[in-house]
Design a protein around this motif. Structure first.
Motif, PDB file in Angstrom:
ATOM      1  N   LEU A  72      84.569  47.747  21.988  1.00  0.00           N
ATOM      2  CA  LEU A  72      84.108  48.725  23.188  1.00  0.00           C
ATOM      3  C   LEU A  72      82.865  48.253  23.961  1.00  0.00           C
ATOM      4  O   LEU A  72      82.818  48.243  25.132  1.00  0.00           O
ATOM      5  N   ARG A  73      82.041  48.053  22.974  1.00  0.00           N
ATOM      6  CA  ARG A  73      80.613  47.613  23.676  1.00  0.00           C
ATOM      7  C   ARG A  73      80.755  46.261  24.248  1.00  0.00           C
ATOM      8  O   ARG A  73      80.036  45.982  25.392  1.00  0.00           O
ATOM      9  N   LEU A  74      81.561  45.340  23.753  1.00  0.00           N
ATOM     10  CA  LEU A  74      81.786  44.097  24.511  1.00  0.00           C
ATOM     11  C   LEU A  74      82.479  43.984  25.696  1.00  0.00           C
ATOM     12  O   LEU A  74      82.084  43.733  26.850  1.00  0.00           O
ATOM     13  N   LEU A  81      75.369  45.273  24.613  1.00  0.00           N
ATOM     14  CA  LEU A  81      75.991  44.255  23.565  1.00  0.00           C
ATOM     15  C   LEU A  81      75.407  44.230  22.204  1.00  0.00           C
ATOM     16  O   LEU A  81      75.790  43.989  21.318  1.00  0.00           O
ATOM     17  N   ALA A  82      73.993  44.546  22.290  1.00  0.00           N
ATOM     18  CA  ALA A  82      73.237  44.079  21.079  1.00  0.00           C
ATOM     19  C   ALA A  82      73.490  45.743  20.181  1.00  0.00           C
ATOM     20  O   ALA A  82      73.015  45.650  19.229  1.00  0.00           O
ATOM     21  N   ALA A  87      86.627  52.121  36.305  1.00  0.00           N
ATOM     22  CA  ALA A  87      86.977  51.888  34.945  1.00  0.00           C
ATOM     23  C   ALA A  87      85.919  51.559  33.844  1.00  0.00           C
ATOM     24  O   ALA A  87      85.777  52.096  32.776  1.00  0.00           O
ATOM     25  N   LEU A  88      84.945  50.596  34.396  1.00  0.00           N
ATOM     26  CA  LEU A  88      83.457  50.679  33.730  1.00  0.00           C
ATOM     27  C   LEU A  88      82.988  51.535  33.389  1.00  0.00           C
ATOM     28  O   LEU A  88      82.292  51.895  32.356  1.00  0.00           O
ATOM     29  N   ALA A  89      82.847  52.684  34.558  1.00  0.00           N
ATOM     30  CA  ALA A  89      82.235  53.681  34.369  1.00  0.00           C
ATOM     31  C   ALA A  89      82.578  54.709  33.339  1.00  0.00           C
ATOM     32  O   ALA A  89      81.931  55.352  32.497  1.00  0.00           O
ATOM     33  N   LEU A 109      81.748  55.342  25.456  1.00  0.00           N
ATOM     34  CA  LEU A 109      80.636  54.619  24.436  1.00  0.00           C
ATOM     35  C   LEU A 109      79.591  55.770  24.287  1.00  0.00           C
ATOM     36  O   LEU A 109      79.040  55.748  23.146  1.00  0.00           O
ATOM     37  N   VAL A 110      79.114  56.169  25.275  1.00  0.00           N
ATOM     38  CA  VAL A 110      78.194  57.425  25.101  1.00  0.00           C
ATOM     39  C   VAL A 110      78.526  58.382  24.208  1.00  0.00           C
ATOM     40  O   VAL A 110      77.617  58.867  23.474  1.00  0.00           O
ATOM     41  N   MET A 111      79.798  58.767  24.314  1.00  0.00           N
ATOM     42  CA  MET A 111      80.111  59.951  23.373  1.00  0.00           C
ATOM     43  C   MET A 111      80.402  59.518  22.044  1.00  0.00           C
ATOM     44  O   MET A 111      80.385  60.131  21.182  1.00  0.00           O
ATOM     45  N   LEU A 112      80.921  58.234  21.760  1.00  0.00           N
ATOM     46  CA  LEU A 112      81.261  57.775  20.458  1.00  0.00           C
ATOM     47  C   LEU A 112      80.249  57.169  19.581  1.00  0.00           C
ATOM     48  O   LEU A 112      80.043  57.105  18.299  1.00  0.00           O
ATOM     49  N   GLY A 113      79.252  56.532  20.432  1.00  0.00           N
ATOM     50  CA  GLY A 113      78.095  55.873  19.669  1.00  0.00           C
ATOM     51  C   GLY A 113      78.464  54.289  19.527  1.00  0.00           C
ATOM     52  O   GLY A 113      79.409  53.723  19.815  1.00  0.00           O
TER      53      GLY A 113
END
Length: 128
Positions: free
Chosen positions: A20-22, A59-60, A91-93, A99-103
């Motif tokens: 998901l981060r990638l 990414l990091a 879609a990116l937003a 990602l903010v919600m999941l960590g």
């Protein structure tokens, strides 16, 4: 930072968060780097530079909630700005909001810096 997440999941959930981060960080970084190459220094240059910095941070896995929320705001603004609607930016937003919600997961700098630590006190280290 640890208070923002209940855990930093490892195993398959951690690999899923890495993917998901990638998917959140790669497109803005590639597009931003292409836009910055040979661009003139102005206000748009600064915004694009912040966009690339947030994508690298995602990414990091470093300060992921802050970087992903700034990406979500920027991508949401890009989706509705201009003359036409851009569904790719929307879609990116949305993926950045998830990602903010999941960590960031256990495969991140956030987990290394702010994750749970285990301290073992052996018998030889205890005071008599």
């Amino acid at each position: 930072m640890q208070r923002l997440f209940s855990t930093f999941p490892n195993g398959w959930p951690g690999c899923g968060l890495l993917l998901l981060r990638l998917s959140c960080g790669t497109p803005p970084l590639l597009i931003g780097a292409a836009d910055l190459w040979g661009a003139q220094v102005d206000a748009a240059f600064g915004i694009e530079l912040l966009n690339c910095a947030a994508a690298l941070s995602i990414l990091a896995g470093f300060w992921t909630p802050l970087a992903a929320s700034s990406q979500a705001v920027l991508q949401g603004a890009l989706a509705f700005s201009g003359e036409t609607f851009e569904p790719a930016h929307l879609a990116l937003a949305i993926t950045n909001i998830s990602l903010v919600m999941l960590g960031p997961g256990s495969l991140s700098l956030d987990a290394r810096l702010y994750g749970r630590k285990r301290i073992d006190i052996g018998r030889s280290q205890r005071p008599p």
